[in-house]
Design a protein around this motif. Sequence first.
Motif, PDB file in Angstrom:
ATOM      1  N   UNK A  33     -25.068 -73.270  57.069  1.00 27.18           N
ATOM      2  CA  UNK A  33     -25.302 -71.939  57.660  1.00 27.18           C
ATOM      3  C   UNK A  33     -26.632 -71.841  58.411  1.00 27.18           C
ATOM      4  N   UNK A  34     -27.699 -72.495  57.894  1.00 30.85           N
ATOM      5  CA  UNK A  34     -28.994 -72.457  58.606  1.00 30.85           C
ATOM      6  C   UNK A  34     -28.869 -73.162  59.953  1.00 30.85           C
ATOM      7  N   UNK A  35     -28.166 -74.295  59.945  1.00 31.45           N
ATOM      8  CA  UNK A  35     -27.994 -75.059  61.191  1.00 31.45           C
ATOM      9  C   UNK A  35     -27.341 -74.173  62.243  1.00 31.45           C
ATOM     10  N   UNK A  36     -26.277 -73.480  61.849  1.00 29.12           N
ATOM     11  CA  UNK A  36     -25.552 -72.660  62.826  1.00 29.12           C
ATOM     12  C   UNK A  36     -26.333 -71.418  63.214  1.00 29.12           C
ATOM     13  N   UNK A  55     -41.813 -72.427  70.360  1.00 33.23           N
ATOM     14  CA  UNK A  55     -42.072 -73.644  69.575  1.00 33.23           C
ATOM     15  C   UNK A  55     -40.804 -74.114  68.883  1.00 33.23           C
ATOM     16  N   UNK A  56     -40.698 -75.430  68.738  1.00 34.38           N
ATOM     17  CA  UNK A  56     -39.600 -76.052  67.987  1.00 34.38           C
ATOM     18  C   UNK A  56     -40.255 -76.859  66.884  1.00 34.38           C
ATOM     19  N   UNK A  57     -40.048 -76.478  65.639  1.00 30.86           N
ATOM     20  CA  UNK A  57     -40.817 -77.138  64.590  1.00 30.86           C
ATOM     21  C   UNK A  57     -40.220 -76.890  63.212  1.00 30.86           C
ATOM     22  N   UNK A  58     -40.718 -77.674  62.261  1.00 28.73           N
ATOM     23  CA  UNK A  58     -40.411 -77.410  60.850  1.00 28.73           C
ATOM     24  C   UNK A  58     -41.586 -76.680  60.201  1.00 28.73           C
ATOM     25  N   UNK A  59     -42.687 -76.501  60.957  1.00 35.63           N
ATOM     26  CA  UNK A  59     -43.936 -76.046  60.347  1.00 35.63           C
ATOM     27  C   UNK A  59     -44.361 -74.676  60.888  1.00 35.63           C
ATOM     28  N   UNK A  60     -43.765 -73.632  60.298  1.00 34.85           N
ATOM     29  CA  UNK A  60     -44.024 -72.266  60.759  1.00 34.85           C
ATOM     30  C   UNK A  60     -45.507 -71.893  60.710  1.00 34.85           C
ATOM     31  N   UNK A  61     -46.195 -72.351  59.658  1.00 41.32           N
ATOM     32  CA  UNK A  61     -47.613 -72.015  59.490  1.00 41.32           C
ATOM     33  C   UNK A  61     -48.443 -72.504  60.668  1.00 41.32           C
ATOM     34  N   UNK A  62     -48.243 -73.746  61.042  1.00 34.81           N
ATOM     35  CA  UNK A  62     -49.025 -74.335  62.142  1.00 34.81           C
ATOM     36  C   UNK A  62     -48.659 -73.694  63.487  1.00 34.81           C
ATOM     37  N   UNK A  63     -47.395 -73.320  63.631  1.00 35.50           N
ATOM     38  CA  UNK A  63     -46.956 -72.674  64.881  1.00 35.50           C
ATOM     39  C   UNK A  63     -47.695 -71.343  65.040  1.00 35.50           C
ATOM     40  N   UNK A 100     -36.328 -73.271  64.398  1.00 35.38           N
ATOM     41  CA  UNK A 100     -36.652 -74.084  63.232  1.00 35.38           C
ATOM     42  C   UNK A 100     -35.747 -75.301  63.086  1.00 35.38           C
ATOM     43  N   UNK A 101     -36.290 -76.351  62.515  1.00 36.01           N
ATOM     44  CA  UNK A 101     -35.435 -77.385  61.918  1.00 36.01           C
ATOM     45  C   UNK A 101     -36.073 -77.833  60.622  1.00 36.01           C
ATOM     46  N   UNK A 102     -35.636 -78.919  60.026  1.00 35.40           N
ATOM     47  CA  UNK A 102     -35.937 -79.143  58.616  1.00 35.40           C
ATOM     48  C   UNK A 102     -36.384 -80.581  58.367  1.00 35.40           C
ATOM     49  N   UNK A 103     -37.041 -80.770  57.224  1.00 35.09           N
ATOM     50  CA  UNK A 103     -37.614 -82.103  56.989  1.00 35.09           C
ATOM     51  C   UNK A 103     -36.549 -83.172  56.805  1.00 35.09           C
ATOM     52  N   UNK A 104     -35.297 -82.784  56.637  1.00 35.95           N
ATOM     53  CA  UNK A 104     -34.236 -83.789  56.516  1.00 35.95           C
ATOM     54  C   UNK A 104     -33.693 -84.233  57.885  1.00 35.95           C
ATOM     55  N   UNK A 105     -34.361 -83.787  58.942  1.00 38.86           N
ATOM     56  CA  UNK A 105     -34.028 -84.283  60.290  1.00 38.86           C
ATOM     57  C   UNK A 105     -35.173 -85.188  60.734  1.00 38.86           C
ATOM     58  N   UNK A 111     -30.939 -81.047  67.233  1.00 39.15           N
ATOM     59  CA  UNK A 111     -31.447 -79.884  66.481  1.00 39.15           C
ATOM     60  C   UNK A 111     -32.101 -78.936  67.486  1.00 39.15           C
ATOM     61  N   UNK A 112     -32.982 -78.060  66.993  1.00 40.93           N
ATOM     62  CA  UNK A 112     -33.725 -77.158  67.882  1.00 40.93           C
ATOM     63  C   UNK A 112     -34.499 -77.934  68.946  1.00 40.93           C
ATOM     64  N   UNK A 113     -34.811 -79.187  68.660  1.00 43.63           N
ATOM     65  CA  UNK A 113     -35.547 -80.022  69.629  1.00 43.63           C
ATOM     66  C   UNK A 113     -34.779 -80.110  70.959  1.00 43.63           C
TER      67      UNK A 113
END
Length: 547
Positions: A117-120, A243-251, A263-268, A276-278
């Motif tokens: 669901x997050x992916x979609x 931004x396209x990232x897994x790291x919301x804080x840094x963005x 967003x994407x995730x550390x399993x990518x 992905x979002x990339x």
Amino acid sequence: MSDTPNLTRRPEWTALEDHRAEGLAQLRELFATDPGRAERYVVRVGDLRVDYSKHLITDETLALLQELATATDVFGLRDAMFRGEKINLTEDRAVLHTALRAPADAVVEVDGENVVPQVHAVLDKMGRFADRVRSGEWTGHTGRRIRNVVNIGIGGSDLGPAMAYEALRAFTDRSLTLRFVSNVDGSDLHEAVRDLDPAETLFIVASKTFTTIETITNATSARSWLLNGLGGEEKAVARHFVALSTNGGKVTEFGIDPDNMFEFWDWVGGRYSYDSAIGLSLMIAIGPDRFREMLDGFRIVDEHFRTAPAQANAPLLLGLLGIWYGNFLGAQSHAVLPYSHYLSKFTAYLQQLDMESNGKSVQRDGRPVEWQTGPVVWGTPGTNGQHAYYQLIHQGTKLIPADFIGFAKPVAELSDELKAQHDLLMANLFAQGQALAFGKTPDEVRAEGVPEELVTHKTFKGNHPTTTILAKELTPSVLGQLIALYEHKVFVQGAVWNIDSFDQWGVELGKVLARRVEPALTEGAEVPGLDASTAALVAAYRELKEV
Ligand code: F6P
């Protein structure tokens, strides 16, 4: 200490060594004695026709290689990957690029949570944003339409979208200008923006970690360029940076509105991330529907890899063929030679995919490997390479297995005259495979009346192995199929070699040392413990810089 037997001591490995010692299959002979070979050694997956008949193998070689795959439990690891198990051991992460193209009703769990669901949700958010940019509804700070999109990223946050944008140019909105900036060399950004109007330019900052120095440095400079051009109003950033990232804080720390983060995730993994979002820049260029067609293409090959039997499993076969050449015939490199101008960045993309994944020399449990691992991957589109380095493949001393990739139809809206060139392009592909496989014997050379002193020069020994991958045309789906084919091929090889194909510790040391050395270059600072060679280079650099 693991009790997994070392690869080279497995009976399946020594059986392959013995088989190799019996002599090398000769392609001329193999085709002469087996009229069905050209059709039998073909596997079809989706729209791809993968012809592996021109390999130095027999049915026995294939059977032995498949036994090695079974012994090393390639399919067990494959299933663990698809299930979301943390097969990236050194980073304790799942490896789920396949979930990026899973259908909306699939269930793929990481730590007990279904990630589909997050992916979609992210795909839908990307789609809405891409449509707004494409339609002109998303405007820049001054209300002008966005006409330029600049992706700033490096490695997996650059190579995938840059390659795919090039590959699918014929499907792109030609009114948009897309640029890709990766190098920390300031001239990269300079050249990318020098003719652009900041009021019409959108920057996409792509970084999984959002800490990569090249990307953050370029993004900071891009922000200055934008603000200089738009009168310094900080709030312009919100309309011109996403931004396209897994790291919301840094963005957020960088100053990009979290609403403008995809967003994407550390399993990518970075090199597995362009679907992905990339891929946002690509999606803006080709539109969400085409992007989804590309994901469908990936999924076709995922399903094939997951379910096809070993004898007809294309990624398995290609992976095992690479092992045959690298581990039993001494090949050090692998050429990927697309006969499509649109695939000009395809091999560069595969270099990261393959070499960052399988450039390893320790096993999954940390023991050193005692066998060759990933090859050097290289190549450029044909026919250009034919007039440059093919000489070495034909008549040099090295064994270089190669993949030819070609299409039956040109995709672009070419004039009839240019369309007609396609047959010539493909004639070259077929001719190269033929020449490499079957060569030209001294007798054949003599029969052409060549003087005796030139016969050896004009002889082609042949027996050079190639795979030919053919498809009707280079569509988004076919591109997805091709990439997934190579992703899973790389997976197969990593599984057999018992290495972690999903970490990349080898790139860390250089990054750390660059940070240490930089102050010596900028301020002449003393770097404690700097080796004599680097110290001399730094001194020479500073001297030249001052002149
Ligand atoms: O340095 C290697 C690497 O980590 C790659 O694996 C990755 O694709 C690239 O850098 C960029 O990383 P990021 O997306 O975090 O900026």
